[in-house]
Design an enzyme around this catalytic site. Sequence first.
Site, PDB file in Angstrom:
ATOM      1  N   ASP A 219       0.870  -1.179   0.000  1.00  0.00           N
ATOM      2  CA  ASP A 219       0.000   0.000   0.000  1.00  0.00           C
ATOM      3  C   ASP A 219       0.904   1.225   0.000  1.00  0.00           C
ATOM      4  OD1 ASP A 219      -3.115   0.832   1.392  1.00  0.00           O
ATOM      5  OD2 ASP A 219      -1.565   2.264   0.846  1.00  0.00           O
ATOM      6  N   GLU A 245      -0.746  -0.735  -4.572  1.00  0.00           N
ATOM      7  CA  GLU A 245      -1.929   0.086  -4.265  1.00  0.00           C
ATOM      8  C   GLU A 245      -1.607   1.563  -4.111  1.00  0.00           C
ATOM      9  OE1 GLU A 245      -4.700  -1.518  -1.430  1.00  0.00           O
ATOM     10  OE2 GLU A 245      -5.085   0.461  -0.558  1.00  0.00           O
ATOM     11  N   GLU A 273      -9.299   4.707  -2.705  1.00  0.00           N
ATOM     12  CA  GLU A 273      -9.820   4.990  -1.360  1.00  0.00           C
ATOM     13  C   GLU A 273      -9.978   6.491  -1.114  1.00  0.00           C
ATOM     14  OE1 GLU A 273      -6.375   3.065   0.601  1.00  0.00           O
ATOM     15  OE2 GLU A 273      -6.520   4.714   2.035  1.00  0.00           O
ATOM     16  N   ASP A 296     -13.917   4.011  -0.219  1.00  0.00           N
ATOM     17  CA  ASP A 296     -14.276   3.899   1.194  1.00  0.00           C
ATOM     18  C   ASP A 296     -15.718   4.384   1.319  1.00  0.00           C
ATOM     19  OD1 ASP A 296     -12.778   4.113   4.297  1.00  0.00           O
ATOM     20  OD2 ASP A 296     -14.794   4.862   3.956  1.00  0.00           O
ATOM     21  N   HIS A 323     -12.234   0.049   0.586  1.00  0.00           N
ATOM     22  CA  HIS A 323     -11.238   0.329   1.620  1.00  0.00           C
ATOM     23  C   HIS A 323     -11.869  -0.035   2.957  1.00  0.00           C
ATOM     24  CE1 HIS A 323      -9.588   3.282   4.617  1.00  0.00           C
ATOM     25  NE2 HIS A 323      -8.535   2.591   4.262  1.00  0.00           N
ATOM     26  N   GLU A 343     -11.451  -6.078   2.899  1.00  0.00           N
ATOM     27  CA  GLU A 343     -10.256  -5.657   3.645  1.00  0.00           C
ATOM     28  C   GLU A 343     -10.567  -5.601   5.130  1.00  0.00           C
ATOM     29  OE1 GLU A 343      -8.736  -1.696   2.875  1.00  0.00           O
ATOM     30  OE2 GLU A 343      -7.023  -1.996   4.177  1.00  0.00           O
TER      31      GLU A 343
HETATM   32  C1  LIG Z   1      -1.761   1.293   5.471  1.00  0.00           C
HETATM   33  C2  LIG Z   1      -2.068   2.548   4.695  1.00  0.00           C
HETATM   34  O1  LIG Z   1      -0.952   3.408   4.817  1.00  0.00           O
HETATM   35  C3  LIG Z   1      -3.279   3.272   5.229  1.00  0.00           C
HETATM   36  O2  LIG Z   1      -3.066   3.621   6.575  1.00  0.00           O
HETATM   37  C4  LIG Z   1      -4.538   2.437   5.106  1.00  0.00           C
HETATM   38  O3  LIG Z   1      -5.557   2.968   5.884  1.00  0.00           O
HETATM   39  C5  LIG Z   1      -5.180   2.399   3.733  1.00  0.00           C
HETATM   40  O4  LIG Z   1      -4.397   2.875   2.691  1.00  0.00           O
HETATM   41  C6  LIG Z   1      -5.688   1.011   3.420  1.00  0.00           C
HETATM   42  O5  LIG Z   1      -5.757   0.655   2.238  1.00  0.00           O
HETATM   43  O6  LIG Z   1      -6.102   0.327   4.405  1.00  0.00           O
HETATM   44 MG   LIG Z   2      -4.825   1.876   0.840  1.00  0.00          MG
END
Ligand SMILES: C[C@H](O)[C@H](O)[C@@H](O)[C@@H](O)C(=O)O
Ligand SMILES: [Mg+2]
Length: 397
Positions: A219, A245, A273, A296, A323, A343
């Site tokens: 990510d 990602e 997201e 999200d 997300h 997720e």
């Molecule tokens: C892990 C990532 O840096 C973010 O904190 C996370 O919240 C988001 O990008 C994800 O896809 O869960």
């Molecule tokens: Mg992410």
Amino acid sequence: MSRLSRIKSVRAYVVKNDGTGGGADYHDQGDGHWIDDHIATPMAKYPEYRQSRRSFGINVLGTLVVEIEAENGVTGFAVTTGGEPAAYIVEKHLARFLEGRDPSEVEKIWDQMYFSTQYYGRKGLVVNAISGVDLALWDLLGRLRQEPVFAMLGGPVRDELTFYATGARPDKAKELGFIGGKMPLHHGPAEGEEGLKKNLAELEAMRNACGDDFWLMFDCWMALDLNYATKLAHAAHKYGLKWIEECLSPDDYWGYQALKKNAPDGMLVTTGEHEATRWGFRMLLEMECCDIIQPDVGWCGGVTELIKISAMADAKGVLMIPHGSSVYSYHFVVTRHNSPFAEFLMMAPGADEVVPMFHPQLIGEPVPVNGRLKVPDTPGFGVELNRDIALHRPYAR
Ligand SMILES: C[C@H](O)[C@H](O)[C@@H](O)[C@@H](O)C(=O)O
Ligand SMILES: [Mg+2]
């Protein structure tokens, strides 16, 4: 016109920052948490903002809690990211389109919330606020109709959800039964070749720890440029990276279009997201920016908008994997054929145990067991607001 009790009042609360952190603004964590440990971001080119995302304000907004009470006393609620500015928008602007209305008019209410704020909204904070209201409205509808949200969305297409886990410990995620582990990228372009080697060393170590078949993903949280992302994708390919990602700025549709062409065969490019509304996702889909969109539901416009976004993706054969947003995405994912998994964000500081994502704000928040979850068949989103937390209504009317 339905026979449902009309909407009596809309209320917006924030959670006073009592040091417990967490909740819907899940980046609001204390020191030592994996989610704030030297994660690459667009701000990492400034050394002073490289170690901690809180240092540049990732947790500045805080949680928004929206409550919608019907005349018969039944009350729906939802939580998302937005804090006091979002509470202002809910109370001063959006509430007028709900109070006195029939709660079943989700389409007309959404249309009025969006187009009345379009001159200053369209994405980000304003659409977070709209999303929070929309989610609370769907929760209220479910309580009034005594149906879970998934039943109002067409019903489940599978018995249970399967999850990949996001966190710094994919090896632990594998032990806990998840189907994959998404790692935060720790080093961005400003750390040069040295940082790139560290990223790859972390991936190699996790591949060795997890074996060949466990999904591993990076990510990149908007931190990269096209050249770095292309180099990283090709170098990571030998370790079987399943997807890369959110490498680029959400507005760089052209960069994503190029990255999807540049990426090695068999590696997926994902993003979304921080995208919002059917129009933003139409751009990602029609420009063929990614293989999976990841809206999200608490930020993209809520359930009412996600229905449209998901249908566009389905028509193009693109997966829609929201997300991580706890129950708010679970009720949607279980009803969609192009959402075959979900997720789960590991919110334990060491990313080594399963804890409720929005803890301590939701009572009854379900969590995956052995990487799987049967979405509870309870009205609305099936959770209650924890009223022991420090709630504050800054713009009470
Ligand atoms: C892990 C990532 O840096 C973010 O904190 C996370 O919240 C988001 O990008 C994800 O896809 O869960
Ligand atoms: Mg992410």
